[in-house]
Scaffold this motif. Structure first.
Motif, PDB file in Angstrom:
ATOM      1  N   SER A   1      50.225  53.961   2.309  1.00  0.00           N
ATOM      2  CA  SER A   1      49.621  53.850   0.989  1.00  0.00           C
ATOM      3  C   SER A   1      49.373  52.373   0.713  1.00  0.00           C
ATOM      4  CB  SER A   1      50.548  54.436  -0.084  1.00  0.00           C
ATOM      5  OG  SER A   1      51.753  53.685  -0.163  1.00  0.00           O
ATOM      6  N   GLY A   2      48.719  52.093  -0.418  1.00  0.00           N
ATOM      7  CA  GLY A   2      48.543  50.719  -0.838  1.00  0.00           C
ATOM      8  C   GLY A   2      47.339  50.052  -0.190  1.00  0.00           C
ATOM      9  N   ASP A   3      47.498  48.785   0.159  1.00  0.00           N
ATOM     10  CA  ASP A   3      46.415  47.998   0.740  1.00  0.00           C
ATOM     11  C   ASP A   3      45.816  48.749   1.927  1.00  0.00           C
ATOM     12  OD1 ASP A   3      46.133  44.450   1.606  1.00  0.00           O
ATOM     13  OD2 ASP A   3      44.740  46.101   1.959  1.00  0.00           O
ATOM     14  N   PRO A   4      44.499  48.992   1.912  1.00  0.00           N
ATOM     15  CA  PRO A   4      43.904  49.778   2.998  1.00  0.00           C
ATOM     16  C   PRO A   4      43.863  49.036   4.337  1.00  0.00           C
ATOM     17  CG  PRO A   4      42.215  49.000   1.512  1.00  0.00           C
ATOM     18  CD  PRO A   4      43.524  48.670   0.863  1.00  0.00           C
ATOM     19  N   VAL A   5      44.047  47.735   4.314  1.00  0.00           N
ATOM     20  CA  VAL A   5      44.091  46.988   5.572  1.00  0.00           C
ATOM     21  C   VAL A   5      45.559  46.737   5.923  1.00  0.00           C
ATOM     22  CG1 VAL A   5      43.435  44.888   6.780  1.00  0.00           C
ATOM     23  CG2 VAL A   5      41.870  45.902   5.106  1.00  0.00           C
ATOM     24  N   VAL A   6      45.957  47.252   7.070  1.00  0.00           N
ATOM     25  CA  VAL A   6      47.349  47.097   7.488  1.00  0.00           C
ATOM     26  C   VAL A   6      47.408  46.257   8.756  1.00  0.00           C
ATOM     27  CG1 VAL A   6      48.210  49.176   6.393  1.00  0.00           C
ATOM     28  CG2 VAL A   6      47.238  49.333   8.674  1.00  0.00           C
ATOM     29  N   GLN A   7      48.423  45.436   8.824  1.00  0.00           N
ATOM     30  CA  GLN A   7      48.604  44.550   9.963  1.00  0.00           C
ATOM     31  C   GLN A   7      49.598  45.168  10.935  1.00  0.00           C
ATOM     32  OE1 GLN A   7      46.727  41.745  10.112  1.00  0.00           O
ATOM     33  NE2 GLN A   7      45.846  42.382   8.137  1.00  0.00           N
ATOM     34  N   GLY A   8      49.336  44.945  12.219  1.00  0.00           N
ATOM     35  CA  GLY A   8      50.239  45.439  13.231  1.00  0.00           C
ATOM     36  C   GLY A   8      50.696  44.323  14.152  1.00  0.00           C
ATOM     37  N   VAL A   9      51.208  44.717  15.299  1.00  0.00           N
ATOM     38  CA  VAL A   9      51.692  43.738  16.250  1.00  0.00           C
ATOM     39  C   VAL A   9      50.537  43.153  17.051  1.00  0.00           C
ATOM     40  CG1 VAL A   9      53.942  44.832  16.398  1.00  0.00           C
ATOM     41  CG2 VAL A   9      52.141  45.529  17.970  1.00  0.00           C
ATOM     42  N   ASN A  10      50.771  41.961  17.612  1.00  0.00           N
ATOM     43  CA  ASN A  10      49.821  41.320  18.534  1.00  0.00           C
ATOM     44  C   ASN A  10      48.429  41.127  17.947  1.00  0.00           C
ATOM     45  OD1 ASN A  10      51.850  41.277  20.505  1.00  0.00           O
ATOM     46  ND2 ASN A  10      51.215  43.244  21.349  1.00  0.00           N
ATOM     47  N   GLY A  11      48.343  40.890  16.633  1.00  0.00           N
ATOM     48  CA  GLY A  11      47.062  40.563  16.026  1.00  0.00           C
ATOM     49  C   GLY A  11      46.174  41.743  15.701  1.00  0.00           C
ATOM     50  N   PHE A  12      46.660  42.956  15.894  1.00  0.00           N
ATOM     51  CA  PHE A  12      45.870  44.133  15.542  1.00  0.00           C
ATOM     52  C   PHE A  12      45.959  44.428  14.046  1.00  0.00           C
ATOM     53  CE2 PHE A  12      44.312  45.862  19.473  1.00  0.00           C
ATOM     54  CZ  PHE A  12      45.152  45.337  20.443  1.00  0.00           C
ATOM     55  N   GLU A  13      44.888  44.963  13.512  1.00  0.00           N
ATOM     56  CA  GLU A  13      44.881  45.463  12.159  1.00  0.00           C
ATOM     57  C   GLU A  13      44.023  46.718  12.107  1.00  0.00           C
ATOM     58  OE1 GLU A  13      43.200  42.326   9.716  1.00  0.00           O
ATOM     59  OE2 GLU A  13      41.203  43.200   9.915  1.00  0.00           O
ATOM     60  N   ALA A  14      44.203  47.504  11.069  1.00  0.00           N
ATOM     61  CA  ALA A  14      43.390  48.700  10.889  1.00  0.00           C
ATOM     62  C   ALA A  14      43.050  48.830   9.423  1.00  0.00           C
ATOM     63  CB  ALA A  14      44.126  49.943  11.388  1.00  0.00           C
ATOM     64  N   GLU A  15      41.906  49.461   9.183  1.00  0.00           N
ATOM     65  CA  GLU A  15      41.466  49.663   7.811  1.00  0.00           C
ATOM     66  C   GLU A  15      41.298  51.137   7.517  1.00  0.00           C
ATOM     67  OE1 GLU A  15      38.082  47.420   6.607  1.00  0.00           O
ATOM     68  OE2 GLU A  15      38.270  48.062   4.511  1.00  0.00           O
ATOM     69  N   PHE A  16      41.993  51.589   6.493  1.00  0.00           N
ATOM     70  CA  PHE A  16      41.911  52.974   6.041  1.00  0.00           C
ATOM     71  C   PHE A  16      40.755  53.094   5.053  1.00  0.00           C
ATOM     72  CE2 PHE A  16      43.077  57.082   4.614  1.00  0.00           C
ATOM     73  CZ  PHE A  16      43.046  57.090   3.224  1.00  0.00           C
ATOM     74  N   SER A  17      39.928  54.122   5.245  1.00  0.00           N
ATOM     75  CA  SER A  17      38.846  54.397   4.318  1.00  0.00           C
ATOM     76  C   SER A  17      38.871  55.880   3.962  1.00  0.00           C
ATOM     77  CB  SER A  17      37.486  54.031   4.919  1.00  0.00           C
ATOM     78  OG  SER A  17      36.434  54.474   4.089  1.00  0.00           O
ATOM     79  N   LYS A  18      39.211  56.159   2.708  1.00  0.00           N
ATOM     80  CA  LYS A  18      39.248  57.557   2.278  1.00  0.00           C
ATOM     81  C   LYS A  18      37.838  58.128   2.203  1.00  0.00           C
ATOM     82  CE  LYS A  18      41.178  60.536  -1.322  1.00  0.00           C
ATOM     83  NZ  LYS A  18      41.972  60.580  -2.572  1.00  0.00           N
ATOM     84  N   SER A  19      36.888  57.326   1.746  1.00  0.00           N
ATOM     85  CA  SER A  19      35.519  57.815   1.592  1.00  0.00           C
ATOM     86  C   SER A  19      34.875  58.157   2.930  1.00  0.00           C
ATOM     87  CB  SER A  19      34.677  56.785   0.853  1.00  0.00           C
ATOM     88  OG  SER A  19      34.644  55.562   1.573  1.00  0.00           O
ATOM     89  N   ASN A  20      35.243  57.408   3.965  1.00  0.00           N
ATOM     90  CA  ASN A  20      34.688  57.654   5.294  1.00  0.00           C
ATOM     91  C   ASN A  20      35.606  58.466   6.189  1.00  0.00           C
ATOM     92  OD1 ASN A  20      32.309  56.169   4.832  1.00  0.00           O
ATOM     93  ND2 ASN A  20      33.369  54.251   5.277  1.00  0.00           N
ATOM     94  N   SER A  21      36.793  58.823   5.682  1.00  0.00           N
ATOM     95  CA  SER A  21      37.797  59.534   6.491  1.00  0.00           C
ATOM     96  C   SER A  21      38.017  58.815   7.816  1.00  0.00           C
ATOM     97  CB  SER A  21      37.367  60.986   6.753  1.00  0.00           C
ATOM     98  OG  SER A  21      37.245  61.701   5.544  1.00  0.00           O
ATOM     99  N   SER A  22      38.213  57.501   7.730  1.00  0.00           N
ATOM    100  CA  SER A  22      38.344  56.719   8.955  1.00  0.00           C
ATOM    101  C   SER A  22      39.558  55.809   8.910  1.00  0.00           C
ATOM    102  CB  SER A  22      37.077  55.900   9.192  1.00  0.00           C
ATOM    103  OG  SER A  22      36.951  54.898   8.197  1.00  0.00           O
ATOM    104  N   PHE A  23      39.974  55.422  10.088  1.00  0.00           N
ATOM    105  CA  PHE A  23      41.113  54.497  10.238  1.00  0.00           C
ATOM    106  C   PHE A  23      40.846  53.708  11.524  1.00  0.00           C
ATOM    107  CE2 PHE A  23      45.042  52.778   9.169  1.00  0.00           C
ATOM    108  CZ  PHE A  23      46.010  52.904  10.159  1.00  0.00           C
ATOM    109  N   HIS A  24      39.911  52.784  11.448  1.00  0.00           N
ATOM    110  CA  HIS A  24      39.476  52.034  12.628  1.00  0.00           C
ATOM    111  C   HIS A  24      40.425  50.877  12.927  1.00  0.00           C
ATOM    112  CE1 HIS A  24      36.084  54.550  12.361  1.00  0.00           C
ATOM    113  NE2 HIS A  24      35.298  53.783  11.597  1.00  0.00           N
TER     114      HIS A  24
END
Lengths: 114, 115
Positions: free
Chosen positions: A52-75
């Motif tokens: 939940s919360g900020d749609p851009v989440v940070q991960g390990v080794n410089g990866f990030e992903a963006e959640f989009s409810k309108s597009n049903s995506s998590f790239h």
């Protein structure tokens, strides 16, 4: 129909270039989403997760992903890839209806060219 | 360090034989899962468990049984192995991190070949 879709079975990127791996989810999974990475002959390791919360989440080794409810995506994205990023990447979503089950996409093999 | 371990790591079995794959977790998680991974299919859930004594069918349970004798251990049993069960099998443990969401941690996998 598949409830987590990774449309690209294989992606080739030059070292140092930016990366996006695509993931779409259907209404049969909750918006609790994960990216896992699998290096050759190893198990799956969690890269990042969205609850939940900020749609851009940070991960390990410089990866990030963006959640989009309108597009049903998590790239999944990375600004500059390294040869060591070569692996298979899986997107997963937690099933609706409880039981804490995950549904996985079929995976995207990332190939890094020198 | 919390971990999920699997044994054996590699197994060759004969058609019609019995195969037992073992999984142990030190995460103290309630939930455990067995998946198989095949090219073109990703990971598919075979059986899972909510705790000791509990087993539930996943998406592809046919030809497999599961056993959860304790919090730490979860076994996958192939009573009559067939070549179609040649695959890589992953065990995972997981638990709720919040009211609605959960997380899973995976073992290194077991490569099973049925001849």
């Amino acid at each position: 129909a598949q409830s987590v879709t990774q449309p690209d079975a294989r992606v080739t990127v030059s070292e140092g270039a930016s990366l996006q791996l695509r993931c779409k989810y259907s209404s049969s999974v909750t918006p609790y989403l994960f990216w896992y990475v699998q290096y050759p002959r190893q198990g799956l390791q969690l890269l990042l997760k969205y609850y939940s919360g900020d749609p851009v989440v940070q991960g390990v080794n410089g990866f990030e992903a963006e959640f989009s409810k309108s597009n049903s995506s998590f790239h999944l994205r990375k600004a500059s890839v390294h040869w060591s990023d070569s692996a298979v990447y899986f997107c997963a979503g937690q099933n609706t209806g409880g039981a804490d089950r995950l549904t996985f996409g079929k995976g995207t093999q990332l190939i890094i060219q020198p | 360090e919390a971990a999920v371990t699997q044994s054996p790591r590699n197994k060759v079995a004969v058609t019609g034989g019995k195969v037992t794959l073992s999984c142990n977790q030190t995460n103290n998680h309630n939930n455990m899962y067995w998946y198989r991974q095949d090219t073109g299919h990703g990971l598919r859930l075979i059986h899972y468990s909510y705790g000791a004594g509990s087993t539930e069918k996943g998406d592809i349970p046919d030809g497999y049984k599961a056993s959860r004798p304790s919090q730490e251990n979860f076994s996958l049993i192939l009573e009559l192995a067939t070549p179609s069960q040649t695959s890589v099998y992953f065990c995972a443990s997981g638990d709720r991190l919040g009211v609605n969401y959960a997380e899973q941690f995976f073992g290194p996998g077991t490569r099973l070949t049925v001849l």
